[in-house]
Design an enzyme around this catalytic site. Sequence first.
Site, PDB file in Angstrom:
ATOM      1  N   HIS A 166      38.039 126.462  -7.420  1.00 20.23           N
ATOM      2  CA  HIS A 166      37.845 125.390  -8.340  1.00 20.23           C
ATOM      3  C   HIS A 166      39.245 124.737  -8.760  1.00 20.23           C
ATOM      4  O   HIS A 166      39.139 124.776  -9.879  1.00 20.23           O
ATOM      5  CB  HIS A 166      36.853 125.415  -9.124  1.00 20.23           C
ATOM      6  N   ASN A 217      28.568 117.822  -3.186  1.00 22.20           N
ATOM      7  CA  ASN A 217      28.902 117.193  -4.206  1.00 22.20           C
ATOM      8  C   ASN A 217      28.625 115.875  -4.047  1.00 22.20           C
ATOM      9  O   ASN A 217      29.301 115.239  -3.205  1.00 22.20           O
ATOM     10  CB  ASN A 217      30.052 117.711  -4.944  1.00 22.20           C
ATOM     11  N   TYR A 260      27.994 112.008  -6.292  1.00 22.41           N
ATOM     12  CA  TYR A 260      28.175 111.278  -7.404  1.00 22.41           C
ATOM     13  C   TYR A 260      28.023 109.717  -7.404  1.00 22.41           C
ATOM     14  O   TYR A 260      27.206 109.198  -7.880  1.00 22.41           O
ATOM     15  CB  TYR A 260      29.356 111.495  -8.312  1.00 22.41           C
ATOM     16  N   ARG A 284      25.860 128.449 -10.986  1.00 20.51           N
ATOM     17  CA  ARG A 284      27.030 128.287 -10.109  1.00 20.51           C
ATOM     18  C   ARG A 284      28.181 128.181 -11.072  1.00 20.51           C
ATOM     19  O   ARG A 284      28.418 127.333 -11.836  1.00 20.51           O
ATOM     20  CB  ARG A 284      26.843 126.958  -9.362  1.00 20.51           C
ATOM     21  N   GLU A 303      26.638 119.781  -6.675  1.00 14.12           N
ATOM     22  CA  GLU A 303      26.826 118.931  -7.975  1.00 14.12           C
ATOM     23  C   GLU A 303      26.297 117.899  -7.882  1.00 14.12           C
ATOM     24  O   GLU A 303      26.446 117.160  -6.892  1.00 14.12           O
ATOM     25  CB  GLU A 303      28.321 118.843  -7.884  1.00 14.12           C
ATOM     26  N   GLU A 308      35.302 121.093  -3.266  1.00  8.43           N
ATOM     27  CA  GLU A 308      36.042 120.042  -2.821  1.00  8.43           C
ATOM     28  C   GLU A 308      37.569 120.003  -2.493  1.00  8.43           C
ATOM     29  O   GLU A 308      38.404 119.715  -3.270  1.00  8.43           O
ATOM     30  CB  GLU A 308      35.962 118.916  -4.338  1.00  8.43           C
TER      31      GLU A 308
HETATM   32  C1  FCB Z   1      33.867 116.864  -9.191  1.00  8.81           C
HETATM   33  C2  FCB Z   1      34.472 118.214  -9.744  1.00  8.81           C
HETATM   34  C3  FCB Z   1      33.897 118.948 -11.078  1.00  8.81           C
HETATM   35  C4  FCB Z   1      33.755 117.766 -12.037  1.00  8.81           C
HETATM   36  C5  FCB Z   1      32.978 116.648 -11.534  1.00  8.81           C
HETATM   37  C6  FCB Z   1      32.616 115.311 -12.310  1.00  8.81           C
HETATM   38  O1  FCB Z   1      34.619 116.647  -8.422  1.00  8.81           O
HETATM   39  O2  FCB Z   1      33.960 119.193  -8.730  1.00  8.81           O
HETATM   40  O3  FCB Z   1      34.734 119.811 -11.415  1.00  8.81           O
HETATM   41  O4  FCB Z   1      34.916 117.382 -12.450  1.00  8.81           O
HETATM   42  O5  FCB Z   1      33.492 115.980 -10.268  1.00  8.81           O
END
Ligand code: FCB
Length: 451
Positions: free
Chosen positions: A122, A295, A297, A78, A362, A167
Amino acid sequence: MTSSLPDGASLAFGVATAAYQIEGATAEDGRGPSIWDTFTARPGTVRDGRDGSVACDSYHRYDEDLDLVAGLGAGWYRFSIAWPRVLPEGNGRVESRGLDFYDRLVDAVLARGVSPTATLYHWDLPQALEDLNGWLNRDTAEAFADYAAVVHDRLGDRVRVWATHNEPWCAAYLGYAAGVHAPGRREGGAGHRAAHHLLLAHGLAAARLHDAGADDVGIVLNLAPFWPEDPDDPTLVAATDQIDAVRNRVWLGPLVDGRYDDGLLEVAPELAEPDLVRDGDLALVQGSADWLGVNYYTPFRTARPGAAETHPEADAYPGTSPVSFVVREPRTDIGWEVDASGLEQLLIDSHRRTGLPVLVTENGAAYPDVTLDDQDRIAYLRDHIAATRRAREAGADVRAYVVWTLLDNFEWAEGYTKTFGIVHVDPRDQSRTPKASFHWLAEHISDSGVG
Ligand code: FCB
């Protein structure tokens, strides 16, 4: 319709990058300036004062990088396309050298038996469009659709899986409300207006790509679970619901139902302005995505204002009642709590809400770059891949798990201080060295029998 998405029989694997974070060569081959070039040139915007002008020099070293992708055994790569390379002024004149670069890149991906998936936006808006008010100008959405058509015309015979935005929440709210990302504007309700134009841009571009024969046009969202610390506190629950509206429902409402919900409109009256949201806009967005990228985290735990930390992105939820955020241990180097159950829940909920095939586009972790033996990152990836598999077992149609990211790179407002790569990049000579997490993942992929 023939879908080229991973079929979901087993979980597919990929690895992600983004143009401004790795390419460098910002002044080469006719590329125009982007808002990130302008933003990073302003003192105080980026933690280490650095920028993406060199980054990982992937513009010149992409062959080496794709050898790493192939070595990982990942089936999917990607990457994102830099709008200002293709249209240096944002619209009008096409820079063929920019298109030539992505043409070579795509061929190089395919030559290694890897499937390319391209993200059109992006965050690197051409500065020329920001000069005309950027995502606050409706014309930017039209310009994006034209750009999408130009790129698809050149690459659509080989790239079959497309994402419009990455995002858009960050582009809208970190860019125009909190001011911590480019273009660095702090204008509250402007975040909502930018969000609408980003959605419109997605809808217009998706229609153009579908007309041109694309079957797999998606959007990548950083949806987030919000967990009130005290679920029995009605004030906190109501405030958390408002935050959820501005982070999650602002996208999912139009995409799924073709409307902004009433709770959202209470905190974002801008989204009811007939001048902004014109007849037909939301109908265009509804049903426009063939797949959803998620995405993830970290989860967010909310508390009464003052009870815990003020979130650094607190201004990014304009119109909402204030909350504070509790961040439990363990945390990664960027301060984000590690909790894989948030991913499992998010995948189940977002598939249920949209009915779409979902890709984890992500997921990954920042850990200090002191050792190549990154056991913390291995544990993070292992737990989140397991969470993804649990979501599949619970019935969520999750097709792929894509790691963020291949290389230590330019991490936006954090500069080069936070490293997410499974490959270390030496800033002195740009040499790449796979970390332990790279080897672990390669083995995991090979054991699962799929790329
Ligand atoms: C996301 C972004 C990516 C990267 C990660 C850690 O928000 O899409 O570009 O910075 O976080």
